[in-house]
Write a protein that holds these residues in place. Structure first.
Motif, PDB file in Angstrom:
ATOM      1  N   ASP A 181       0.852  -1.181   0.000  1.00  0.00           N
ATOM      2  CA  ASP A 181       0.000   0.000   0.000  1.00  0.00           C
ATOM      3  C   ASP A 181       0.892   1.236   0.000  1.00  0.00           C
ATOM      4  O   ASP A 181       1.693   1.420   0.915  1.00  0.00           O
ATOM      5  CB  ASP A 181      -0.903  -0.021   1.240  1.00  0.00           C
ATOM      6  CG  ASP A 181      -1.964   1.064   1.207  1.00  0.00           C
ATOM      7  OD1 ASP A 181      -1.595   2.235   1.001  1.00  0.00           O
ATOM      8  OD2 ASP A 181      -3.153   0.749   1.413  1.00  0.00           O
TER       9      ASP A 181
ATOM     10  N   ARG B 251       0.254   4.196   0.611  1.00  0.00           N
ATOM     11  CA  ARG B 251      -0.049   5.162   1.672  1.00  0.00           C
ATOM     12  C   ARG B 251       0.471   4.699   3.033  1.00  0.00           C
ATOM     13  O   ARG B 251       1.054   5.468   3.785  1.00  0.00           O
ATOM     14  CB  ARG B 251      -1.565   5.389   1.752  1.00  0.00           C
ATOM     15  CG  ARG B 251      -1.991   6.453   2.754  1.00  0.00           C
ATOM     16  CD  ARG B 251      -3.492   6.663   2.670  1.00  0.00           C
ATOM     17  NE  ARG B 251      -4.216   5.433   2.895  1.00  0.00           N
ATOM     18  CZ  ARG B 251      -4.490   4.948   4.119  1.00  0.00           C
ATOM     19  NH1 ARG B 251      -4.086   5.584   5.200  1.00  0.00           N
ATOM     20  NH2 ARG B 251      -5.161   3.826   4.243  1.00  0.00           N
ATOM     21  N   THR B 252       0.299   3.411   3.326  1.00  0.00           N
ATOM     22  CA  THR B 252       0.667   2.899   4.649  1.00  0.00           C
ATOM     23  C   THR B 252       1.977   2.115   4.648  1.00  0.00           C
ATOM     24  O   THR B 252       2.599   1.939   5.696  1.00  0.00           O
ATOM     25  CB  THR B 252      -0.439   1.981   5.197  1.00  0.00           C
ATOM     26  OG1 THR B 252      -0.540   0.812   4.365  1.00  0.00           O
ATOM     27  CG2 THR B 252      -1.776   2.708   5.206  1.00  0.00           C
TER      28      THR B 252
ATOM     29  N   ASP C  17      -0.426  -5.070   0.670  1.00  0.00           N
ATOM     30  CA  ASP C  17      -1.756  -4.847   0.099  1.00  0.00           C
ATOM     31  C   ASP C  17      -2.489  -6.189   0.015  1.00  0.00           C
ATOM     32  O   ASP C  17      -1.979  -7.139  -0.580  1.00  0.00           O
ATOM     33  CB  ASP C  17      -1.631  -4.235  -1.291  1.00  0.00           C
ATOM     34  CG  ASP C  17      -2.961  -3.770  -1.859  1.00  0.00           C
ATOM     35  OD1 ASP C  17      -4.008  -4.066  -1.236  1.00  0.00           O
ATOM     36  OD2 ASP C  17      -2.956  -3.124  -2.917  1.00  0.00           O
TER      37      ASP C  17
ATOM     38  N   ASP D 222     -15.929   2.272  11.239  1.00  0.00           N
ATOM     39  CA  ASP D 222     -15.147   3.162  10.369  1.00  0.00           C
ATOM     40  C   ASP D 222     -14.018   2.418   9.661  1.00  0.00           C
ATOM     41  O   ASP D 222     -12.917   2.945   9.476  1.00  0.00           O
ATOM     42  CB  ASP D 222     -14.568   4.341  11.171  1.00  0.00           C
ATOM     43  CG  ASP D 222     -15.648   5.186  11.836  1.00  0.00           C
ATOM     44  OD1 ASP D 222     -16.735   5.309  11.246  1.00  0.00           O
ATOM     45  OD2 ASP D 222     -15.415   5.693  12.947  1.00  0.00           O
ATOM     46  N   SER D 223     -14.287   1.197   9.257  1.00  0.00           N
ATOM     47  CA  SER D 223     -13.269   0.383   8.585  1.00  0.00           C
ATOM     48  C   SER D 223     -12.865   1.006   7.258  1.00  0.00           C
ATOM     49  O   SER D 223     -13.707   1.391   6.448  1.00  0.00           O
ATOM     50  CB  SER D 223     -13.813  -1.029   8.345  1.00  0.00           C
ATOM     51  OG  SER D 223     -12.962  -1.753   7.481  1.00  0.00           O
ATOM     52  N   GLU D 224     -11.546   1.091   7.020  1.00  0.00           N
ATOM     53  CA  GLU D 224     -11.058   1.567   5.730  1.00  0.00           C
ATOM     54  C   GLU D 224     -11.177   0.480   4.671  1.00  0.00           C
ATOM     55  O   GLU D 224     -11.472   0.765   3.514  1.00  0.00           O
ATOM     56  CB  GLU D 224      -9.598   2.023   5.856  1.00  0.00           C
ATOM     57  CG  GLU D 224      -9.411   3.273   6.706  1.00  0.00           C
ATOM     58  CD  GLU D 224      -7.992   3.793   6.656  1.00  0.00           C
ATOM     59  OE1 GLU D 224      -7.220   3.321   5.790  1.00  0.00           O
ATOM     60  OE2 GLU D 224      -7.649   4.653   7.474  1.00  0.00           O
ATOM     61  N   ALA D 225     -10.948  -0.760   5.068  1.00  0.00           N
ATOM     62  CA  ALA D 225     -11.026  -1.861   4.106  1.00  0.00           C
ATOM     63  C   ALA D 225     -12.465  -2.125   3.682  1.00  0.00           C
ATOM     64  O   ALA D 225     -12.760  -2.274   2.492  1.00  0.00           O
ATOM     65  CB  ALA D 225     -10.411  -3.125   4.704  1.00  0.00           C
TER      66      ALA D 225
ATOM     67  N   SER E 160     -15.195  -0.237   3.498  1.00  0.00           N
ATOM     68  CA  SER E 160     -15.820   1.081   3.415  1.00  0.00           C
ATOM     69  C   SER E 160     -17.196   0.972   2.774  1.00  0.00           C
ATOM     70  O   SER E 160     -17.602  -0.098   2.293  1.00  0.00           O
ATOM     71  CB  SER E 160     -14.930   2.007   2.583  1.00  0.00           C
ATOM     72  OG  SER E 160     -14.828   1.505   1.259  1.00  0.00           O
TER      73      SER E 160
ATOM     74  N   LYS F 277     -12.944   0.148  16.612  1.00  0.00           N
ATOM     75  CA  LYS F 277     -12.249   0.234  15.341  1.00  0.00           C
ATOM     76  C   LYS F 277     -11.369  -0.996  15.166  1.00  0.00           C
ATOM     77  O   LYS F 277     -11.064  -1.697  16.121  1.00  0.00           O
ATOM     78  CB  LYS F 277     -11.403   1.508  15.276  1.00  0.00           C
ATOM     79  CG  LYS F 277     -12.220   2.791  15.220  1.00  0.00           C
ATOM     80  CD  LYS F 277     -11.317   3.991  15.016  1.00  0.00           C
ATOM     81  CE  LYS F 277     -12.144   5.275  14.869  1.00  0.00           C
ATOM     82  NZ  LYS F 277     -11.278   6.463  14.627  1.00  0.00           N
TER      83      LYS F 277
ATOM     84  N   ASP G  42     -10.192  -4.211  12.115  1.00  0.00           N
ATOM     85  CA  ASP G  42     -10.834  -5.298  11.379  1.00  0.00           C
ATOM     86  C   ASP G  42     -10.274  -6.667  11.745  1.00  0.00           C
ATOM     87  O   ASP G  42     -10.267  -7.580  10.936  1.00  0.00           O
ATOM     88  CB  ASP G  42     -10.658  -5.082   9.871  1.00  0.00           C
ATOM     89  CG  ASP G  42     -11.429  -3.873   9.366  1.00  0.00           C
ATOM     90  OD1 ASP G  42     -12.512  -3.607   9.912  1.00  0.00           O
ATOM     91  OD2 ASP G  42     -10.942  -3.203   8.441  1.00  0.00           O
TER      92      ASP G  42
END
Length: 266
Positions: free
Chosen positions: A86, A88-89, A93, A203-206, A208, A230, A232
């Motif tokens: 990823d 961003r992080t 991925d 509020d999961s990013e995965a 969404s 929060k 996952d």
């Protein structure tokens, strides 16, 4: 074809699996198969402990190990065709393409062993996956709902007897913890009728809203269960596990009260 309990010798030698039979097993094979798919960096040996902890009645639990070891001396295995990070992080991925893993599970494990060798129907098989394993489970359910080409089926009698090759086209269900249907998966064709439970943190990013919509675009029946917290990860408390157990209770079959020797008429 009568149903038989799957054993290690039924599966191709290149697969690493763990099989847990129900503690209350009777003379008849369990009417359910639960296929467990671990997340990135895990193994079948470790994830099978979760299957044993479920202690599901009348259910044979099969934990399958991902085919590829992680690089850079990292522990565990992964399901992806490639390794990607990823941007961003910097973390691995999850959505790395799953063509190889999908072929293995769909053609070798489900159709080859559970359906053809052991006599199970697709509606008697459920998949539970965590993280990347959840993505793989969702793709496999979708692919099992696509009628195979005649040349891929050959003369196998299971192609026409309603056991899920050219007959039933839906699994008992898929539980995906912390992962939606992947962007890399195909969305072409009719919606799949396998019931799906997506489990994720608040509020999961995965998982969404967009990812949920993508999953609903592939599957006709999708439930969402979110933790109050929060993150996952796997369920940590009774209230987090409750939606999973309710889904299992609704979808798993039972021989209780059915006389020995009874025949189901489809």
């Amino acid at each position: 074809m009568p149903t038989k309990t799957p054993t290690q010798s039924d599966f191709p030698a290149h697969l690493t699996i763990s099989i847990t039979t129900p503690t209350t097993a009777g003379a008849r094979p369990a009417p359910n198969i639960l296929l467990l798919l671990h997340g990135i960096g895990d193994s079948s040996a470790a994830f099978s402990a979760f299957g044993r902890a479920l202690n599901l009645p009348e259910t044979t639990v099969i934990t399958l190990q991902a085919p590829t070891r992680l690089p850079f001396d990292l522990p565990g295995f992964h399901w992806g065709d490639d390794i990607s990070f990823d941007s961003r992080t910097g973390a691995l991925d999850m959505d790395a393409g799953f063509a190889r893993a999908t072929r293995t599970i769909v053609d070798e494990v489900v159709r080859g062993v559970l359906v053809r060798k052991c006599g199970y129907r697709l509606r008697e098989i459920m998949i539970l996956g965590f993280g990347q394993g959840g993505m793989v489970g969702l793709i496999c359910a979708r692919e099992l709902g696509v009628r195979p080409k005649v040349e891929d089926v050959g003369d196998d009698s299971s192609a026409t007897d309603g056991r899920g090759v050219a007959g039933e086209m839906a699994l008992s269900g898929v539980i995906s913890i912390g992962a939606p249907y992947p962007i890399s998966g195909s969305v072409v064709g009719d919606k799949n009728r396998t019931p799906v439970l997506l489990v994720a943190g608040r509020d999961s990013e995965a998982v969404s809203d967009g990812a949920v919509s993508r999953t609903k675009g592939v599957f006709e029946f999708v439930e969402i269960a979110r933790y109050a917290r929060k993150g996952d990860g796997m369920p940590k408390a009774r209230e987090e596990m409750l939606p999973v157990m309710r889904f299992l209770a609704r979808r798993l079959r039972s021989w209780q009260g059915v006389p020995e020797g009874s025949v189901e008429i489809s």
